[in-house]
Design an enzyme around this catalytic site. Structure first.
Site, mmCIF file in Angstrom:
data_model
loop_
_atom_site.group_PDB
_atom_site.id
_atom_site.type_symbol
_atom_site.label_atom_id
_atom_site.label_comp_id
_atom_site.label_asym_id
_atom_site.label_seq_id
_atom_site.Cartn_x
_atom_site.Cartn_y
_atom_site.Cartn_z
ATOM 1 N N ASP A 1 -7.328 0.386 -18.380
ATOM 2 C CA ASP A 1 -5.974 0.006 -18.817
ATOM 3 C C ASP A 1 -6.018 -1.257 -19.680
ATOM 4 O O ASP A 1 -5.225 -2.180 -19.481
ATOM 5 C CB ASP A 1 -5.064 -0.195 -17.608
ATOM 6 C CG ASP A 1 -3.582 -0.153 -17.981
ATOM 7 O OD1 ASP A 1 -3.249 0.433 -19.038
ATOM 8 O OD2 ASP A 1 -2.760 -0.700 -17.222
ATOM 9 N N LYS B 1 0.829 -1.201 0.000
ATOM 10 C CA LYS B 1 0.000 0.000 0.000
ATOM 11 C C LYS B 1 0.867 1.255 0.000
ATOM 12 O O LYS B 1 1.842 1.351 0.741
ATOM 13 C CB LYS B 1 -0.915 0.015 1.218
ATOM 14 C CG LYS B 1 -2.007 -1.046 1.191
ATOM 15 C CD LYS B 1 -2.900 -0.928 2.416
ATOM 16 C CE LYS B 1 -4.015 -1.944 2.392
ATOM 17 N NZ LYS B 1 -4.871 -1.845 3.589
ATOM 18 N N ASP C 1 0.444 -13.598 -21.354
ATOM 19 C CA ASP C 1 -0.228 -12.332 -21.641
ATOM 20 C C ASP C 1 -0.157 -12.123 -23.151
ATOM 21 O O ASP C 1 0.666 -12.710 -23.855
ATOM 22 C CB ASP C 1 0.374 -11.169 -20.839
ATOM 23 C CG ASP C 1 1.759 -10.756 -21.296
ATOM 24 O OD1 ASP C 1 1.953 -10.479 -22.495
ATOM 25 O OD2 ASP C 1 2.665 -10.689 -20.446
#
Length: 277
Positions: free
Chosen positions: A143, A43, A103
């Protein structure tokens, strides 16, 4: 879906990749050996939290958006969130992991840098379906690109991943763009604002163009790019869809619904069956 990831439930095998905001590991679920991907995100001080229905506390943006995108009837074209946990300094997401898969960027590279029109059609249909379902479920993925689409190299099933740059879908303008600049719509460059649907369609157009031509279009020089859209070997229907997605004026750009209704996809089921056989 639980909000507590028990480390004893998953076996980490190896690291698959590391980016600016997170690390992804290859793993298995102990109870049944299911192959999974475990994403750990540290984070930042300005991490966004989003409130969504059925969850009493706000959740990290990426978790909340993926829950929204996959809530209800499963969407095969969107990666499924199996488990998650929100800690003080990081959060963990356990995701389905198709196998074997790559991918889309690596997959296209393995084909020599481009794919055939028939294969691009199968991929584009699924990518657009994923984007359309996100829209219907109130999610702006923001995106869509080659790297954020996984393809099963055996079945050619495609899944949209990585909602870390996304936002809640709204009709009003967005004043911030968090996606990949090469896929960013021209209206944001020109006016620093965009709407979700035309921005999504533009990124789909860039993705399709990149698969077929082996490089990314330059909207600063689209007049020259248009001459390349009708190269030998591509159908006029395919070129028409590319031009409709990469229309500079967002008000004239094709809608997500009309992309799926485009004549290029008229025989998509038969074409996919033919490709498999």
């Amino acid at each position: 879906m639980t909000s507590q990831v028990n480390s004893c439930q998953y076996k980490i095998i190896k690291m698959l990749g590391e980016g600016a905001y997170g690390t992804v590991f290859d793993g298995t679920r102990v109870r049944d050996g299911l192959k999974v991907a475990v994403k750990l995100v540290k984070k930042s001080v300005d991490i966004d939290y989003i409130s969504i229905p059925c969850h009493p506390e706000p959740l990290p943006r990426e978790i909340a958006l993926l829950i929204l995108a996959t809530n209800g009837t499963p969407v095969p074209e969107i990666i499924q969130l199996l488990d998650w946990e929100d800690k003080s300094d990081h959060y963990v997401m356990v995701l389905e992991c198709p196998s074997p898969c790559q991918d889309l960027h690596c997959f296209v590279c393995s084909k020599g840098g481009t794919v055939t029109e028939a294969l691009a059609q199968i991929i584009m249909w699924q990518a657009t379906t994923a984007a359309s379902e996100c829209c219907e479920r109130g999610v702006f993925q923001r995106d869509i690109k080659l790297n954020n689409l996984l393809i099963n190299t055996d079945t050619l099933d495609v899944k949209l991943i990585d909602f870390g740059c996304g936002d809640i879908w709204k009709k009003s303008k967005y004043k911030q763009y968090l996606g990949t600049l090469e896929y960013c719509c021209p209206e944001f460059y020109n006016k620093y604002e965009c709407h979700a649907e035309p921005a999504t369609v533009w990124s789909l157009g860039v993705t399709l163009f990149a698969m077929l031509f082996g490089f990314l279009p330059d909207f600063h020089n689209l007049d020259q790019m248009k001459k390349k859209w009708s190269r030998s070997g591509l159908s006029k229907e395919c070129c028409s869809l590319i031009q409709s997605c990469l229309e500079m004026d967002p008000n004239k750009r094709i809608s997500l619904k009309d992309v799926l209704l485009h004549e290029w996809f008229e025989n998509i089921e038969n074409d996919r069956l033919y490709y498999y056989t």
